[in-house]
Design a protein around this motif. Sequence first.
Motif, PDB file in Angstrom:
ATOM      1  N   UNK A 163      19.700  -3.910 -66.454  1.00 20.80           N
ATOM      2  CA  UNK A 163      19.788  -5.151 -67.227  1.00 20.80           C
ATOM      3  C   UNK A 163      21.084  -5.895 -66.922  1.00 20.80           C
ATOM      4  N   UNK A 164      21.013  -7.233 -67.038  1.00 20.39           N
ATOM      5  CA  UNK A 164      22.177  -8.104 -66.859  1.00 20.39           C
ATOM      6  C   UNK A 164      22.754  -8.409 -68.229  1.00 20.39           C
ATOM      7  N   UNK A 165      24.045  -8.134 -68.385  1.00 22.76           N
ATOM      8  CA  UNK A 165      24.697  -8.240 -69.687  1.00 22.76           C
ATOM      9  C   UNK A 165      25.951  -9.093 -69.570  1.00 22.76           C
ATOM     10  N   UNK A 166      26.121  -9.990 -70.530  1.00 25.81           N
ATOM     11  CA  UNK A 166      27.299 -10.846 -70.549  1.00 25.81           C
ATOM     12  C   UNK A 166      28.540 -10.037 -70.899  1.00 25.81           C
ATOM     13  N   UNK A 167      29.669 -10.392 -70.291  1.00 30.78           N
ATOM     14  CA  UNK A 167      30.936  -9.772 -70.683  1.00 30.78           C
ATOM     15  C   UNK A 167      31.149 -10.009 -72.173  1.00 30.78           C
ATOM     16  N   UNK A 168      31.877  -9.149 -72.810  1.00 29.32           N
ATOM     17  CA  UNK A 168      32.277  -9.382 -74.194  1.00 29.32           C
ATOM     18  C   UNK A 168      33.161 -10.622 -74.249  1.00 29.32           C
ATOM     19  N   UNK A 169      32.871 -11.510 -75.170  1.00 24.32           N
ATOM     20  CA  UNK A 169      33.661 -12.727 -75.305  1.00 24.32           C
ATOM     21  C   UNK A 169      33.140 -13.884 -74.488  1.00 24.32           C
ATOM     22  N   UNK A 170      31.914 -13.743 -73.964  1.00 22.87           N
ATOM     23  CA  UNK A 170      31.303 -14.884 -73.306  1.00 22.87           C
ATOM     24  C   UNK A 170      31.761 -15.126 -71.889  1.00 22.87           C
ATOM     25  N   UNK A 171      32.145 -14.071 -71.173  1.00 21.98           N
ATOM     26  CA  UNK A 171      32.570 -14.245 -69.793  1.00 21.98           C
ATOM     27  C   UNK A 171      31.395 -14.275 -68.856  1.00 21.98           C
ATOM     28  N   UNK A 172      31.568 -13.660 -67.675  1.00 25.43           N
ATOM     29  CA  UNK A 172      30.502 -13.625 -66.696  1.00 25.43           C
ATOM     30  C   UNK A 172      29.472 -12.570 -67.049  1.00 25.43           C
ATOM     31  N   UNK A 173      28.651 -12.207 -66.055  1.00 29.85           N
ATOM     32  CA  UNK A 173      27.614 -11.211 -66.273  1.00 29.85           C
ATOM     33  C   UNK A 173      27.871  -9.991 -65.404  1.00 29.85           C
ATOM     34  N   UNK A 174      27.480  -8.840 -65.912  1.00 31.67           N
ATOM     35  CA  UNK A 174      27.521  -7.609 -65.144  1.00 31.67           C
ATOM     36  C   UNK A 174      26.153  -6.956 -65.207  1.00 31.67           C
ATOM     37  N   UNK A 175      25.903  -6.076 -64.262  1.00 30.11           N
ATOM     38  CA  UNK A 175      24.637  -5.342 -64.259  1.00 30.11           C
ATOM     39  C   UNK A 175      24.902  -3.900 -64.662  1.00 30.11           C
ATOM     40  N   UNK A 176      24.073  -3.406 -65.564  1.00 30.77           N
ATOM     41  CA  UNK A 176      24.145  -2.022 -66.027  1.00 30.77           C
ATOM     42  C   UNK A 176      22.794  -1.359 -65.810  1.00 30.77           C
ATOM     43  N   UNK A 177      22.792  -0.031 -65.766  1.00 30.07           N
ATOM     44  CA  UNK A 177      21.512   0.674 -65.730  1.00 30.07           C
ATOM     45  C   UNK A 177      21.510   1.816 -66.732  1.00 30.07           C
ATOM     46  N   UNK A 178      20.367   1.966 -67.358  1.00 34.90           N
ATOM     47  CA  UNK A 178      20.155   2.899 -68.464  1.00 34.90           C
ATOM     48  C   UNK A 178      19.189   3.984 -68.014  1.00 34.90           C
ATOM     49  N   UNK A 179      19.583   5.234 -68.216  1.00 35.93           N
ATOM     50  CA  UNK A 179      18.722   6.362 -67.866  1.00 35.93           C
ATOM     51  C   UNK A 179      17.816   6.699 -69.038  1.00 35.93           C
ATOM     52  N   UNK A 180      16.512   6.676 -68.806  1.00 30.02           N
ATOM     53  CA  UNK A 180      15.566   7.037 -69.862  1.00 30.02           C
ATOM     54  C   UNK A 180      15.630   8.529 -70.175  1.00 30.02           C
ATOM     55  N   UNK A 181      16.180   9.312 -69.246  1.00 27.22           N
ATOM     56  CA  UNK A 181      16.260  10.765 -69.453  1.00 27.22           C
ATOM     57  C   UNK A 181      17.422  11.151 -70.362  1.00 27.22           C
ATOM     58  N   UNK A 182      18.628  10.707 -69.988  1.00 29.46           N
ATOM     59  CA  UNK A 182      19.797  11.130 -70.773  1.00 29.46           C
ATOM     60  C   UNK A 182      20.327  10.062 -71.733  1.00 29.46           C
ATOM     61  N   UNK A 183      19.663   8.897 -71.771  1.00 28.37           N
ATOM     62  CA  UNK A 183      19.993   7.805 -72.703  1.00 28.37           C
ATOM     63  C   UNK A 183      21.398   7.242 -72.471  1.00 28.37           C
ATOM     64  N   UNK A 184      21.936   7.388 -71.277  1.00 32.85           N
ATOM     65  CA  UNK A 184      23.281   6.902 -70.981  1.00 32.85           C
ATOM     66  C   UNK A 184      23.225   5.607 -70.167  1.00 32.85           C
ATOM     67  N   UNK A 185      24.285   4.791 -70.338  1.00 39.32           N
ATOM     68  CA  UNK A 185      24.396   3.517 -69.638  1.00 39.32           C
ATOM     69  C   UNK A 185      25.546   3.588 -68.639  1.00 39.32           C
ATOM     70  N   UNK A 186      25.286   3.131 -67.423  1.00 38.52           N
ATOM     71  CA  UNK A 186      26.324   3.064 -66.397  1.00 38.52           C
ATOM     72  C   UNK A 186      26.414   1.634 -65.870  1.00 38.52           C
ATOM     73  N   UNK A 187      27.622   1.257 -65.494  1.00 36.56           N
ATOM     74  CA  UNK A 187      27.808  -0.067 -64.897  1.00 36.56           C
ATOM     75  C   UNK A 187      27.604   0.014 -63.393  1.00 36.56           C
ATOM     76  N   UNK A 188      26.906  -0.971 -62.861  1.00 34.46           N
ATOM     77  CA  UNK A 188      26.761  -1.085 -61.425  1.00 34.46           C
ATOM     78  C   UNK A 188      28.030  -1.762 -60.904  1.00 34.46           C
ATOM     79  N   UNK A 189      28.915  -0.965 -60.311  1.00 35.78           N
ATOM     80  CA  UNK A 189      30.226  -1.468 -59.918  1.00 35.78           C
ATOM     81  C   UNK A 189      30.287  -1.793 -58.437  1.00 35.78           C
ATOM     82  N   UNK A 190      31.107  -2.800 -58.135  1.00 43.00           N
ATOM     83  CA  UNK A 190      31.372  -3.167 -56.755  1.00 43.00           C
ATOM     84  C   UNK A 190      32.868  -2.975 -56.516  1.00 43.00           C
ATOM     85  N   UNK A 191      33.215  -2.185 -55.538  1.00 40.44           N
ATOM     86  CA  UNK A 191      34.616  -1.899 -55.282  1.00 40.44           C
ATOM     87  C   UNK A 191      35.359  -3.139 -54.796  1.00 40.44           C
TER      88      UNK A 191
END
Length: 582
Positions: free
Chosen positions: A156-184
Amino acid sequence: MDLEKLIKIPDRIRGFDVNSQGNKIVLSVNLRKNFDVYIFDIKKRNLKSITSNIGICGSPSFSPDGNKIIFQVDSKGEEKSNICMWSKKGIKFIVKNEHNNIQPTWSPDGEAIFYISDRNSIWFKSIKENKAEKLIKRDSTIWSFAVSPNREIIVFANEYSGGGGKKIFWYSMKNKKIKELKIKNSGEEEFYPFTIFASNFSPDSKQFIFAANPIDVFDIGVYSFCNGTTDWIVKSNHEKIPLSFSPSGKEIIYLEFKKGNYFLKAISFKNGKEIKLLLDNEFGYDNTKWISDKELIVFAYSYFSPPKLCKIGKTKMEDIVSFTPSDICKDDFVKPEFIEYKSFDGIEIPALLYRCKKDIGKALINIHGGPRINGDMGWEPYVQYLVSHGYTVLMPDYRGSTGYGRKYQDLNKGDLGGKDLKDIVWGAKWLKKHKFVKNNRIGIFGLSYGGYLTLLALSKYPNLWKAGICISGIYNWATQYKNTRGFIRSFIEKHFGKPEDNPELYRERSPITYIDNIKAKCLLIHGKHDARCPIEQLLETKNKLLKRCELFVYPDEGHGIIKTKNKIDLYKRIVKFFDSCL
């Protein structure tokens, strides 16, 4: 040109899908009074409606077995959508409450759906058990999401806190955890917020294509869920939007924006080499759906053709669903020219120029909303009608518009109604310099943020214009902040902070502050149920506004004018108003 006939032609397709058998298409289109849902049989070439004026329908999709269809419907235009399911037994609501429920998506087994509710949570609902479960809750806006083919991952695409840009995160249906898709080493990257589709997943669910602008323009990357790395597979000097993997995963389809048009392109996923598609380059393109590895359905449009669905194969491109009347002639329409003009500080402003065939010295500036969108060479019937009546029309992509890289997009950050307004003013000066305007016969109009810039231009540069029309605009930023949707409030905070922290900035950038300066004829148009630019800000200063402007409110519309009968009325008003003033 017959204006009413032009407006009655469907001008938008609010989503489409192809069933797993590849023989039927479901689409939402305004063929009658409103956006209804239709099923099109590809072989029989038969179009059949399954809804009738129940509201603004959108995002239709077939179940995996092709026997059911889900879609969202907004009954009043208040952006409070519920979700319906169609089967041979009829239509029933499967999500109905007071929230805004959008982007319904089937689970791979067809037993449940996923959807976004109120822009900040993703839900899962079993159809058989009629039970809903909140999977993801965020503090800021979730723009879009996709479920992997194996149903193990939600991206999912999620807005930064405070109305900034957008980041992409992914959620595991198995362990219910959220990770950010990071670019170095990417700095403050911003992901394209509206392009996350299920087809962005590879068929084996191991990879995901996305767009990001870590340097300037949106390039396309492939993220691996196995090792957490990104490979950039498409780079160029132009903005790009990823659409889908082919069914085999061997090809990737994407859009590239160049000089006012979106071009459809394909590459080999294995070696990155471009694959030539049999396309008509006079058209722009949008979403696609694969029928097989050899054929796909594409959404196409042009300045002389309303939106249609075409099939692209290995040997030809053919129309599948087209609403273009047989007596519509390409030669009756003016192809917009892509131009650039210098603004007050020397920055080149891209724009589309509709040059009338018989110039009589009347010009209009048509301002797009957003502000983070851009104009393109699409179907603009009311603009073509105005051009046929002697108007030259300029549609500028002022600073802050998308399509030209992050640096250009960020030029209005924290400065709404500042330098972007001057870009509009310098567009008017450009028209005058190039002799498109005689006797100061120039007008301005726009919708939403375009309506805001219209009012600001009329009141801050009162001697420049003879007429202006503000549609669904912003009058008072403080009242707008108080009454608007949450995701727009975040956007306002990003640029202005909160009203209590910067009251002078809110006042200084609000058109109502300068409304007494207006000298031109001015028409204000609004929808009573507008949730994005609520009508309260207009009504609270109605008496002051009516000293300078005419006002018309559509009692059954929201943000923008959607219903066919109202659109006909609106565009007749626009033409009549400018004809009388210019």
